[in-house]
Design a protein around this motif. Structure first.
Motif: not given
Ligand SMILES: Nc1ncnc2c1ncn2[C@@H]1O[C@H](COP(=O)(O)OP(=O)(O)O)[C@@H](O)[C@H]1O
Ligand SMILES: C=C(OP(=O)(O)O)C(=O)O
Ligand SMILES: [Ca+2]
Ligand SMILES: [Mn+2]
Length: 701
Positions: A105-109, A219, A226, A230, A139
């Protein structure tokens, strides 16, 4: 046969002590007449003869070590229930890390924690994690803590088992194919396609009127990505295919497909080029990745979304996301779009065409929209099949992009299309067909689920396929149109300007089914015979085609595989057998030297004769003034009852009314004209003269 228990089978039988005790004769199968010692009798319950102690061990013996193309088991870390695979530990680790990075995910590394293999058989190793990199504390989340099992490049047999066990609607048909359901969507959803517009693509791609590229921003792409990632990470297991596109070794592309269904994995296994075990070992980082979360919808409140379905391409990130449709054709045609971007950058022309080659090396291309006959006509028992749908034309010649074919099955008949019929066997994915509950025999006439029933099979299932799927420069360029108006001649020869005009126009009657919501044929124009897949302006591809055809001296042909004797509804579709005769005459070269006459309005050159084809059908209007009295009666009957068709006279009858024919011809010519208006302001290639010639090559009235 041991079960016969008599001498004639060659096995001795005798009473042993044990046999006497049980009062049953013991049978040995040892030859040679020596009297059996205690170890020779009753082989079925002598302990030293077996290699297992438990039922689990017995089951483990059932499966032999397999090649790395089917790395379901990963023996390196754990020794999963006795089925350790020979895959090297290095590549296994690298593959998991690579997949984890894909699914990040791009919000988690980092990506999810991955385990190879089927969760139902790998429970014992669930606590032996393969952690790609340590997660930063921030994370940690429930989804980050769970494991996702990766089924990487499973074999068809393994995918069958996965499908049958876990996907409702999966069945083995009487010929061994895997029947599946694609769910609510049984065709592509072109209106739900989105392409990321950034600084580069804004300048490079075709946008605006007529373009298939409906914009979305980076975006929003990431929002959908995402959502897909997910969803996939929330599953117990996902399927990963690492494969190639393009048989041209200089220009092959590595693709990874991450999906939730065995159906999708088997479909892509068949449709893309299958790597050898060695190639898979050294696969490395894919050039392009698909996240197919098609079981899960997109969020309709997301900007740019107009339905629950979204098929999103991001050329910069080299990624595609699928939400809200399980129709497998989206993956195949999505990658085709990517090739339409990547290949022209390398001066290679991407083609929505079938392709085959004669014994003498003469190559023919078959352009056409869905349902016009690319697959049917390129699959020709007398010629080598290079591919049925997607090709590249480079300096070196032609190459197939794919490793498989995707044939329509509606009304498939063994006698008319024997090679396709025989390709529907073990390994083939059969989408949305109806079959007998007991015998599992498929009824190809049944449209209960959809008209767009399909078979996806590896190209080598066609006996005369050309492997590797490459060939020399094309000699004939055949433009297929399924003319629902019934006014285009079944065959005409085109000059270069006409070829370009018709290539850019991309006319056909869209036949029901392949695109969502199309229930009956209607006239449509689709630039380059594949506007849904092209990325650049149509004139860019047209210029390349003109340049290549000119350089190679290729001849263009327009073949109407559609209606004759009247429009859809009154006339009927030209017999496949006649179209094949026409195609034969193109291949053999006999049509090149035939005598021609020119039609009004469209200015098409039509041959006076084609061997094996009734001359009446070569020019619809001509037949009207030439009919004999018997045919007049047929016309009358045809007017009275459309059912007259079923008596089979349809190849004799022609347009019942000259006026109606001319009205329809003018109507179609008008449609061509207004469609072409968008292109009149564009120059084609460097040659201003060609542009003018192309404009003049359309209908004149
Ligand atoms: N005269 C004809 N020429 C070609 N195909 C025909 C003809 N008449 C009927 N058909 C049928 O039309 C369909 C053509 O579809 P297909 O070959 O899959 O097209 P494409 O590959 O261009 O999408 C097939 O189902 C074929 O049996
Ligand atoms: C998969 C497709 O190909 P075709 O119908 O041209 O065979 C499609 O257009 O969805
Ligand atoms: Ca197609
Ligand atoms: Mn096809």
């Amino acid at each position: 046969m041991a079960g016969n228990g008599n001498e004639s089978t060659g096995g001795d039988f005798s009473f042993s002590a044990a046999a006497a005790r049980d009062a049953l004769p013991r049978i040995t199968t040892e030859k040679g007449g020596k009297s059996p010692g205690p170890a020779d009798v009753c082989q079925d319950d002598i302990a030293p003869r077996v290699n297992f102690q438990t039922i689990d061990e017995l089951h483990s013996l059932q499966k032999k070590r397999s090649a790395p193309t089917t790395p379901l088991r990963d023996g390196s870390a754990s020794g999963v229930s006795g089925t350790s695979g020979p895959t090297t530990p290095v590549s296994s680790e690298t593959m998991l890390q690579s997949v984890s990075a894909s699914l990040a995910s791009l919000t988690r590394e980092t990506g999810p924690k991955l385990i190879r293999g089927d969760p139902t058989s790998a429970a014992k190793v669930a606590h032996v994690p393969v952690t790609p990199t340590s997660l930063p504390a921030a994370d940690v989340s429930d989804s980050g803590l769970k494991f996702t099992h990766i089924l990487h490049n499973l074999s068809p047999a393994e995918l069958y088992e996965q499908a049958i066990k876990f996907e409702k609607g999966s069945f083995v048909t009487s010929t061994g194919a895997l029947a599946t359901l694609s769910g609510a969507k049984t065709g592509r959803s072109p209106k739900d396609k989105r392409v990321v517009k950034d600084d580069t693509t804004e300048a490079e791609l075709w946008w605006g009127k007529g373009s298939p590229n409906i914009e979305m921003d980076e975006k929003t792409f990431l929002v959908n990505r995402e959502r897909a990632v997910d969803y996939l990470n929330s599953l117990d297991k996902v399927f990963v295919n690492d494969q190639y596109l393009n048989w041209d070794p200089e220009n092959k592309i590595k693709v990874r497909i991450v999906s939730a269904r065995a159906y999708h994995s088997l479909f892509m296994h068949n449709m893309c080029i299958r790597p050898t075990p060695e190639e898979l070992e050294n696969f490395g980082t894919p050039d392009f990745t698909i996240y197919n979360a098609g079981k899960f919808p997109c969020n309709r409140f997301t900007h740019y979304m107009t339905s629950s379905t979204s098929v999103d391409i991001n050329l910069g990130r080299r990624e595609m996301v699928i939400l809200g449709t399980q129709y497998a054709g989206e993956m195949k045609k999505g990658l085709f779009g990517v090739m339409h971007y990547l290949m022209p950058k390398r001066k290679i022309l991407s083609l929505h065409s079938g392709c085959n080659m004669g014994k003498d090396g003469d190559v023919a291309l078959f352009f056409g929209l869905s349902g016009t006959g690319k697959t049917t006509l390129s699959t020709d028992h007398n010629r080598y099949l290079i591919g049925d749908d997607e090709h590249c034309w480079s300096e070196a010649g032609v190459s197939n992009i794919e490793g498989g074919c995707y044939a329509k099955c509606i009304d498939l008949a063994r006698d008319k299309e024997p090679d396709i019929w025989n390709a529907i066997k073990f390994g083939t994915v059969l989408e949305n067909v109806v079959f007998d509950e007991h015998t599992r025999e498929v009824d190809y006439t049944d449209k209960s689920v959809t008209e767009n029933t399909r078979a996806a099979y590896p190209i080598e299932y066609i006996p005369n396929s050309k492997i590797p799927c490459v060939g020399p420069h094309p000699k004939n360029v055949i433009l297929l149109a399924c003319d629902a108006f019934g006014v285009l001649p079944p065959i005409s020869k085109l000059n270069l300007a006409q070829t370009m005009y018709h290539f850019i126009s991309g006319y056909t009657a869209l036949v029901a089914g392949t695109e969502e919501g199309v229930k009956e044929p209607r006239a449509t124009f689709s630039a380059c015979f594949g506007a849904a897949f092209i990325m650049l302006h149509p004139t860019k591809y047209a210029a390349m085609l003109a340049e290549k055809m000119q350089a190679q001296g290729a001849t263009g042909w327009l073949v109407n595989t559609g209606w004759s004797g009247g429009s859809y509804g009154t006339g009927s579709r030209i017999k496949l057998a006649y179209t094949r005769k026409i195609i034969d005459a193109i291949h053999s070269g006999s049509l090149l030297n035939a005598s021609y006459r020119k039609t009004d309005i469209f200015g098409l050159e039509i041959p006076n004769e084609v061997e094996g084809v009734p001359s009446e059908i070569l020019e619809p209007i001509n037949a009207v003034s030439q009919i004999d009295s018997r045919k007049h009666i047929y016309f009358l009957l045809m007017k009275l009852t459309p059912l007259f068709d079923i008596f089979g006279y349809v190849c004799l009858v022609q347009w019942p009314d000259k006026m109606a024919y001319e009205d329809t011809l003018l109507k179609l010519a008008g449609l061509f004209k207004s469609n072409f208006e968008t292109f009149t302001s564009h120059k084609i290639g460097d040659d201003g003269k060609l542009t003018e010639e192309i404009l003049a090559a359309g209908p004149n009235f």
